[in-house]
Design a protein around this motif. Structure first.
Motif, PDB file in Angstrom:
ATOM      1  N   THR A  26      28.220 -12.511  15.174  1.00 52.57           N
ATOM      2  CA  THR A  26      27.882 -11.100  15.299  1.00 52.57           C
ATOM      3  C   THR A  26      29.164 -10.282  15.169  1.00 52.57           C
ATOM      4  O   THR A  26      30.228 -10.725  15.591  1.00 52.57           O
ATOM      5  N   GLU A  60      21.437 -14.582  26.360  1.00 48.99           N
ATOM      6  CA  GLU A  60      22.254 -13.584  25.669  1.00 48.99           C
ATOM      7  C   GLU A  60      21.908 -13.520  24.179  1.00 48.99           C
ATOM      8  O   GLU A  60      21.880 -12.435  23.591  1.00 48.99           O
ATOM      9  N   TRP A  62      19.027 -14.108  22.907  1.00 55.18           N
ATOM     10  CA  TRP A  62      17.749 -13.396  22.875  1.00 55.18           C
ATOM     11  C   TRP A  62      17.991 -11.887  22.956  1.00 55.18           C
ATOM     12  O   TRP A  62      17.439 -11.105  22.185  1.00 55.18           O
ATOM     13  N   GLU A  63      18.845 -11.470  23.889  1.00 49.50           N
ATOM     14  CA  GLU A  63      19.123 -10.044  24.077  1.00 49.50           C
ATOM     15  C   GLU A  63      19.867  -9.428  22.889  1.00 49.50           C
ATOM     16  O   GLU A  63      19.630  -8.280  22.539  1.00 49.50           O
ATOM     17  N   GLU A  64      20.770 -10.184  22.264  1.00 51.59           N
ATOM     18  CA  GLU A  64      21.628  -9.629  21.208  1.00 51.59           C
ATOM     19  C   GLU A  64      21.038  -9.742  19.804  1.00 51.59           C
ATOM     20  O   GLU A  64      21.186  -8.824  19.001  1.00 51.59           O
ATOM     21  N   GLY A  66      17.769 -11.614  19.149  1.00 51.32           N
ATOM     22  CA  GLY A  66      16.334 -11.880  19.119  1.00 51.32           C
ATOM     23  C   GLY A  66      15.922 -13.317  18.889  1.00 51.32           C
ATOM     24  O   GLY A  66      14.799 -13.574  18.447  1.00 51.32           O
ATOM     25  N   THR A 103      16.388 -10.098  15.281  1.00 45.24           N
ATOM     26  CA  THR A 103      16.273  -8.701  15.686  1.00 45.24           C
ATOM     27  C   THR A 103      17.586  -8.298  16.338  1.00 45.24           C
ATOM     28  O   THR A 103      17.897  -8.743  17.432  1.00 45.24           O
ATOM     29  N   ASN A 105      20.282  -6.153  18.299  1.00 49.18           N
ATOM     30  CA  ASN A 105      20.412  -5.119  19.325  1.00 49.18           C
ATOM     31  C   ASN A 105      21.506  -4.159  18.857  1.00 49.18           C
ATOM     32  O   ASN A 105      22.684  -4.426  18.999  1.00 49.18           O
ATOM     33  N   ASP A 106      21.076  -3.020  18.287  1.00 46.97           N
ATOM     34  CA  ASP A 106      22.012  -2.059  17.699  1.00 46.97           C
ATOM     35  C   ASP A 106      22.992  -1.473  18.704  1.00 46.97           C
ATOM     36  O   ASP A 106      24.042  -0.961  18.313  1.00 46.97           O
ATOM     37  N   ALA A 107      22.683  -1.534  19.987  1.00 49.19           N
ATOM     38  CA  ALA A 107      23.590  -1.001  21.003  1.00 49.19           C
ATOM     39  C   ALA A 107      24.844  -1.868  21.137  1.00 49.19           C
ATOM     40  O   ALA A 107      25.891  -1.386  21.539  1.00 49.19           O
ATOM     41  N   GLU A 108      24.729  -3.154  20.789  1.00 50.53           N
ATOM     42  CA  GLU A 108      25.856  -4.081  20.933  1.00 50.53           C
ATOM     43  C   GLU A 108      26.367  -4.638  19.611  1.00 50.53           C
ATOM     44  O   GLU A 108      27.546  -4.945  19.493  1.00 50.53           O
TER      45      GLU A 108
END
Length: 179
Positions: A26, A60, A62-64, A66, A103, A105-108
């Motif tokens: 990422t 993590e 999953w959160e970052e 998907g 998917t 997470n655009d915030a991170e």
């Protein structure tokens, strides 16, 4: 007295694409407080609800990006690494299914980088520099190039450890767990 290192974990995510294994990285957004704009593996601090490092790493991921934790086959863990920000990071190697719908997470995460595993064996991709840092003299700092992206720091140390284990390479005399 400084508190001990904070436990954390990252997922070194492998997947098949076009018949060959790739590693998913990422690139973090530039507005983050820590590691902004850096290339990393999905991961973060261990939470009290996490059972183990694999639980942290897959939560993590999953959160970052998907990846459902149930869709990750855990292959094992690499050696723990100390970060310069006082984290003790456990790298967890896992495989997720081919053609997986990620998917972000655009915030991170600014974007995903998919690198064929074979790329890391090409000439000119890898280099090492020796830095003086926080009292350590001639500390090896690893770098890997992929197009215009440069992987370095803790992520490169974890990647190098993975490639050494995978390909049976060992760099004699290098201390990789000092900070």
């Amino acid at each position: 007295m400084e508190a001990g290192p904070v436990p954390a974990a990252v997922l070194l995510p492998l997947f098949l694409k076009d018949g060959e294994y790739h590693i998913l990285f990422t690139k973090r957004t530039t507005h983050l407080t820590h590691h902004s704009g850096e290339i990393s593996f999905p991961g973060g601090r261990c939470e009290p609800s996490d059972r183990d490092s694999a639980d942290t790493a897959t939560r993590e991921a999953w959160e970052e990006v998907g990846i459902d934790p149930a869709d990750v086959e855990i292959l094992g863990e690499l050696d723990d690494c100390h970060s310069i920000h006082n984290y003790l990071v456990t790298p967890v190697v896992g495989i997720f299914p081919e053609n997986y719908p990620l998917t972000v997470n655009d915030a991170e995460i600014e974007r995903l980088i998919e690198v064929p595993l074979a790329h890391f064996s090409k000439p000119g991709v890898y280099r090492v520099e020796y830095w003086d840092h926080k009292g350590f003299k001639n500390y090896p700092m690893y770098f890997y190039l992929y197009g215009d992206d440069e992987i370095w720091g803790l992520t490169a140390r974890i990647l190098k450890n993975f490639l050494d284990v995978l390909w049976g390479v060992e760099q004699a005399g290098e201390e990789s767990e000092q900070f």
